[in-house]
Design a protein around this motif. Structure first.
Motif, PDB file in Angstrom:
ATOM      1  N   HIS A  97      44.737 -13.045 -37.935  1.00 41.71           N
ATOM      2  CA  HIS A  97      45.443 -12.104 -38.817  1.00 41.71           C
ATOM      3  C   HIS A  97      46.860 -12.559 -39.107  1.00 41.71           C
ATOM      4  O   HIS A  97      47.534 -13.141 -38.253  1.00 41.71           O
ATOM      5  CB  HIS A  97      45.402 -10.665 -38.281  1.00 41.71           C
ATOM      6  CG  HIS A  97      45.925 -10.472 -36.892  1.00 41.71           C
ATOM      7  ND1 HIS A  97      47.253 -10.245 -36.625  1.00 41.71           N
ATOM      8  CD2 HIS A  97      45.308 -10.449 -35.694  1.00 41.71           C
ATOM      9  CE1 HIS A  97      47.416 -10.083 -35.321  1.00 41.71           C
ATOM     10  NE2 HIS A  97      46.257 -10.214 -34.731  1.00 41.71           N
ATOM     11  N   ASP A 128      49.722 -13.853 -30.718  1.00 43.73           N
ATOM     12  CA  ASP A 128      48.917 -12.827 -31.405  1.00 43.73           C
ATOM     13  C   ASP A 128      49.321 -12.720 -32.867  1.00 43.73           C
ATOM     14  O   ASP A 128      50.187 -11.944 -33.199  1.00 43.73           O
ATOM     15  CB  ASP A 128      49.114 -11.495 -30.665  1.00 43.73           C
ATOM     16  CG  ASP A 128      48.327 -10.351 -31.272  1.00 43.73           C
ATOM     17  OD1 ASP A 128      47.438 -10.604 -32.092  1.00 43.73           O
ATOM     18  OD2 ASP A 128      48.629  -9.185 -30.941  1.00 43.73           O
ATOM     19  N   SER A 129      48.646 -13.442 -33.756  1.00 40.99           N
ATOM     20  CA  SER A 129      47.626 -14.459 -33.549  1.00 40.99           C
ATOM     21  C   SER A 129      47.912 -15.681 -34.423  1.00 40.99           C
ATOM     22  O   SER A 129      47.006 -16.381 -34.826  1.00 40.99           O
ATOM     23  CB  SER A 129      46.224 -13.892 -33.873  1.00 40.99           C
ATOM     24  OG  SER A 129      46.144 -13.559 -35.271  1.00 40.99           O
ATOM     25  N   GLU A 161      45.538  -6.343 -39.520  1.00 40.01           N
ATOM     26  CA  GLU A 161      44.749  -6.157 -38.295  1.00 40.01           C
ATOM     27  C   GLU A 161      45.444  -5.216 -37.324  1.00 40.01           C
ATOM     28  O   GLU A 161      44.821  -4.391 -36.683  1.00 40.01           O
ATOM     29  CB  GLU A 161      44.503  -7.510 -37.619  1.00 40.01           C
ATOM     30  CG  GLU A 161      43.497  -7.457 -36.467  1.00 40.01           C
ATOM     31  CD  GLU A 161      44.066  -7.009 -35.122  1.00 40.01           C
ATOM     32  OE1 GLU A 161      43.293  -6.566 -34.263  1.00 40.01           O
ATOM     33  OE2 GLU A 161      45.300  -7.074 -34.936  1.00 40.01           O
ATOM     34  N   GLU A 162      46.766  -5.328 -37.248  1.00 42.48           N
ATOM     35  CA  GLU A 162      47.484  -4.603 -36.196  1.00 42.48           C
ATOM     36  C   GLU A 162      47.484  -3.089 -36.369  1.00 42.48           C
ATOM     37  O   GLU A 162      47.790  -2.365 -35.433  1.00 42.48           O
ATOM     38  CB  GLU A 162      48.926  -5.126 -36.073  1.00 42.48           C
ATOM     39  CG  GLU A 162      49.021  -6.560 -35.525  1.00 42.48           C
ATOM     40  CD  GLU A 162      48.632  -6.685 -34.055  1.00 42.48           C
ATOM     41  OE1 GLU A 162      48.271  -5.663 -33.450  1.00 42.48           O
ATOM     42  OE2 GLU A 162      48.678  -7.814 -33.545  1.00 42.48           O
ATOM     43  N   GLU A 189      40.409 -13.781 -32.506  1.00 48.70           N
ATOM     44  CA  GLU A 189      41.211 -13.504 -31.314  1.00 48.70           C
ATOM     45  C   GLU A 189      40.418 -12.625 -30.340  1.00 48.70           C
ATOM     46  O   GLU A 189      39.354 -12.125 -30.666  1.00 48.70           O
ATOM     47  CB  GLU A 189      42.504 -12.803 -31.727  1.00 48.70           C
ATOM     48  CG  GLU A 189      42.250 -11.434 -32.317  1.00 48.70           C
ATOM     49  CD  GLU A 189      43.534 -10.673 -32.606  1.00 48.70           C
ATOM     50  OE1 GLU A 189      44.577 -10.987 -32.021  1.00 48.70           O
ATOM     51  OE2 GLU A 189      43.480  -9.749 -33.429  1.00 48.70           O
TER      52      GLU A 189
HETATM   53 ZN   LIG Z   1      46.079  -9.686 -32.721  1.00 50.93          ZN
END
Ligand SMILES: [Zn+2]
Length: 460
Positions: A97, A128-129, A161-162, A189
């Motif tokens: 992401h 991340d990430s 994504e987060e 991930e």
């Molecule tokens: Zn992530």
């Protein structure tokens, strides 16, 4: 505890490059990537997508951007299979992401500076990430140089994504499902390796995860001045309702996926072995045992956290409306409708409940077959065990798994577990030695997946 951890970090073996030693090309790319602030909200993924597009264009590879009405940008590039159709395997997606969580407080280095200290590259997203994204990019570019490929390869970098992926992976599935035609497996991930004081005990490949059920609960009441008597305060109604939810007894449950996880991990991890020995007792009593490792309780429970509260914006005002966000994480096989019905009953009447994010149950991805074998060979080989793991967090892998596509959370990096506290915390950083080794491992992994069988030599 804090002091001890600091001390341990200071004692870690650090393979720091000598001062002035140039970064590897991949690490230099990660440095640039980390300087692009993609804090979500708002995301601003477009610049990061442009950065990746430029790197691919330099290698002569075209890419495509997918943009929501709000400008949230996801990114894909494709390498076709080149062998005759009868000899092909299913497609593979390399997923990461573009967005990152807000930097927050407590950093000792600039979170978007891309600076190196003590052999590690600091920056929000280093682990991340974006680190994984660059490793996958290098693997994708290496696959482009192979004389033949037996699988189609899709490099995918998504927005959002987060905060749940609705403007990223969910959007792509809804509006561009053709992207995923013929896909057999997704690598992304969620890998969870155990690395302590320089020793890697195992590579953990995520094959199952919990499911988000994010709710917004609204109470309404009579607005007014805080000096008056007001038994119909929305805030008070909300607080009383939430208190009833928090009083619900926790019921510990051993799901088949948790049982399989602890039993497979047991031979490689003494703590997991203790939990595995207690599983029948937990299942019989519905209560935890002493063996449960801190942080692993969530693998046996549907958890509920009230995370955001809102009412009036001034101290002397009674708001007509009060809201709470609730982050619930369900076990893989929990019945969401039954959970919601029980929650409604506990909360009582007079509340609106809106579901902001939910995920259907999905089976664990298989820990056998050609994709799994390639992952296990590339990560651990003969050197370190590779075990399937069940995680308490969520990743975009679920959007594939729930559609019957195998999804694997992998981390090709051997990163000291103490350093992982920087993920979503201050001083997130990627040790450069671990990064470069992880890039090599990613290249090997993708080559094992896409090169025709006779071209794969057991070089590792
Ligand atoms: Zn992530």
């Amino acid at each position: 505890m804090r002091l001890l951890s600091t001390l341990l970090v200071a004692l870690l073996p650090v393979a720091a490059p000598a001062a002035g030693q140039p970064l590897s090309p991949a690490a230099a790319a990660l440095t640039e990537y980390l300087r692009l602030d993609t804090t979500n909200p708002p995301g601003r993924e477009a610049a990061a997508a442009a950065f990746l597009a430029a790197r691919l264009a330099a290698a002569g590879i075209a890419s495509q951007r997918y943009v929501t009405a709000d400008g949230r940008t996801s990114f894909a590039a494709r390498l076709p299979a080149t062998v005759p159709p009868g000899e092909r395997g299913g497609g593979i997606v390399l997923l990461h992401h573009l967005d990152v969580v807000p930097a927050g407080e407590g950093w000792t280095m600039p979170p978007f500076g891309g600076e190196v200290r003590d052999g590690a590259l600091f920056g929000r997203g280093a682990i991340d990430s974006k680190g994984l994204g660059v490793a996958f990019l290098e693997a994708f570019l290496a696959a482009a140089r192979l004389p033949d490929r037996r699988r189609e390869l899709l490099y995918l970098a998504v927005a959002d994504e987060e905060t749940g992926g609705l403007a990223g992976t969910a959007f792509l599935w809804e509006r561009h499902p053709e992207l995923f035609a013929g896909v057999e497996a997704v690598l992304g991930e969620g890998g969870s390796n155990r690395v302590v004081l320089g020793r890697t005990f195992h590579f953990g490949v995520e094959v199952a995860q919990k499911r988000p059920l994010w709710l917004e609960v609204t109470a309404r009441g009579r607005p007014g001045h805080a000096s008056s008597v007001n038994p119909e305060s929305a805030a008070h109604r909300l607080i009383a309702g939430l208190a009833r939810l928090l009083e619900a007894p926790a019921v510990w449950r051993v799901t088949p996926v948790a049982r399989r996880f602890f039993e497979q991990l047991a031979p490689h991890d003494p703590q997991a072995a203790k939990v595995a020995a207690d599983l029948d007792r937990i299942a019989a009593t519905g209560e935890p045992t002493a063996a449960i490792v801190p942080g692993m309780g969530g693998l046996f429970l549907d958890t509920l956290q009230v995370t955001q509260l809102a009412a009036a914006d001034r101290i002397n005002v009674v708001a007509g409306e009060a809201r709470a966000s609730i982050d619930i994480r369900l076990l893989p096989d929990s019945d969401q409708e039954a959970y919601l019905a029980a929650l409604r009953e506990r909360l009582g009447g007079g509340f609106d409940i809106a579901v902001r994010l939910a995920a259907p149950p999905s089976p664990a991805s298989p820990d056998h077959g050609p994709v799994w074998k390639a992952i296990a060979a590339a990560l651990g080989g003969e050197r370190v065990p590779v075990v399937p793991v069940f995680i308490g967090g969520i990743t975009d892998g679920r959007y594939f798994r729930q559609r019957g596509i195998a999804a694997y959370g992998v981390s090709p990096f051997e990163i000291e577990n103490l350093l992982l506290r920087g993920v979503h915390g201050p001083d997130e950083r990627m040790p450069l030695a671990a990064f470069d080794a992880g890039v090599a491992r990613s290249i090997d992994l993708v080559r094992r997946l896409v090169a025709p069988a006779d071209e794969i030599t057991e070089s590792r």
